[in-house]
Design a protein around this motif. Structure first.
Motif, PDB file in Angstrom:
ATOM      1  N   ASP A 165      -3.798   5.615 -19.730  1.00 32.11           N
ATOM      2  CA  ASP A 165      -3.226   6.949 -19.629  1.00 32.11           C
ATOM      3  C   ASP A 165      -4.393   7.926 -19.571  1.00 32.11           C
ATOM      4  O   ASP A 165      -4.854   8.445 -20.602  1.00 32.11           O
ATOM      5  N   ALA A 175      -2.597  12.302 -14.637  1.00 34.48           N
ATOM      6  CA  ALA A 175      -1.400  11.489 -14.832  1.00 34.48           C
ATOM      7  C   ALA A 175      -1.195  10.616 -13.602  1.00 34.48           C
ATOM      8  O   ALA A 175      -1.767  10.864 -12.529  1.00 34.48           O
ATOM      9  N   ARG A 176      -0.365   9.605 -13.737  1.00 36.39           N
ATOM     10  CA  ARG A 176      -0.294   8.583 -12.693  1.00 36.39           C
ATOM     11  C   ARG A 176       0.125   9.151 -11.334  1.00 36.39           C
ATOM     12  O   ARG A 176      -0.487   8.802 -10.308  1.00 36.39           O
TER      13      ARG A 176
END
Length: 256
Positions: A165, A175-176
């Motif tokens: 993360d 963030a992804r």
């Protein structure tokens, strides 16, 4: 896993973390408290590990702080024949700095991190000091880490993103979802763009360098102030990075 095996694995992980914490700030001496902060260890534990490494020659004491020791140099010299391509990269780093006027860098992948190995200042008088020799970032952070992560196999990249993360330390733009968008853009253009995500106003671009197996093992990158990385100039800088990254990849392949 047996308890003694688990304990041994934990010790190795802690020793590795301590050595990385000291090397990340080289050549400056690092106080015990900073090693503890960087590794998440208690100060007594960090001190015991630092002292043990010094006894074995892997670290040296510098007053109340710590620096890398001679045993690491000897081990590094043995490993250099296989892993070190800084002699090949230096000419490309220097030429990129000369051509663009920006600060140019060469970084290597080490597990799930990148480490900066070379820096060359450009002629433009206003510079970014985010990167320096020895600094480490997780894959996906900074342009070198973006460039390398973008070109690892899909399953390896997905497993890495499942396990980390990056937004917890590096902010919501890591963030992804936004990270995957930047990785897709990197695969499309060939070069990675970091639009001031680490330090506001400090932009970077990077291109992966591939080893003899076709794996993204290194990267060339440029950093500078935002006004020097406008869209029209990004294409110019991207072409230069890709040209030199390809040439360095070819040199690596020829030497293998």
């Amino acid at each position: 896993m047996r308890d003694d095996t688990r304990s041994g694995t934990q010790v190795v992980a802690r020793v590795s973390a301590v050595l990385r914490a000291v090397s990340a700030r080289a050549p400056h001496p690092v106080p015990t408290r900073d090693v503890a902060d960087d590794t998440g260890l208690t100060r007594p534990t960090a001190y015991r590990l630092l002292s043990a490494l010094a006894d074995e020659g892997f670290l040296d004491r510098d007053g109340a702080a710590w620096v890398l020791g001679p045993e690491l140099f000897l081990l590094g010299a043995v490993a250099a024949d296989r892993y070190d391509i800084t002699d090949l990269a230096l000419e490309h780093v220097r030429e990129l700095a000369r051509l663009t006027g920006e600060s140019a860098f060469f970084s290597a992948r080490r597990g799930d991190e990148t480490v900066c190995l070379l820096r060359e200042e450009g002629s433009f008088p206003i510079r970014s000091f985010v990167l320096h020799e020895g600094i480490r970032f997780p894959l996906g952070v900074a342009s070198a880490g973006l460039a390398m992560l973008a070109f690892v196999p899909d399953d390896e990249r997905a497993a890495y993103l499942d396990a980390v993360d990056l937004s917890a330390q590096w902010g919501p733009q890591h963030a992804r979802e936004p990270l995957e968008a930047r990785l897709a853009q990197t695969r499309s253009t060939g070069w990675a763009l970091n639009p001031g995500l680490i330090v506001e106003g400090s932009w970077g671009m990077g291109a992966a360098v591939f080893d003899e197996r076709g794996a993204p093992a290194w990267a060339l990158s440029l950093t500078g102030i935002e006004s020097r990385f406008k869209p029209e100039r990004q294409r110019e800088l991207g072409r230069a990075l890709l040209q030199h990254a390809h040439a360095l990849s070819q040199q690596v392949h020829s030497r293998s």
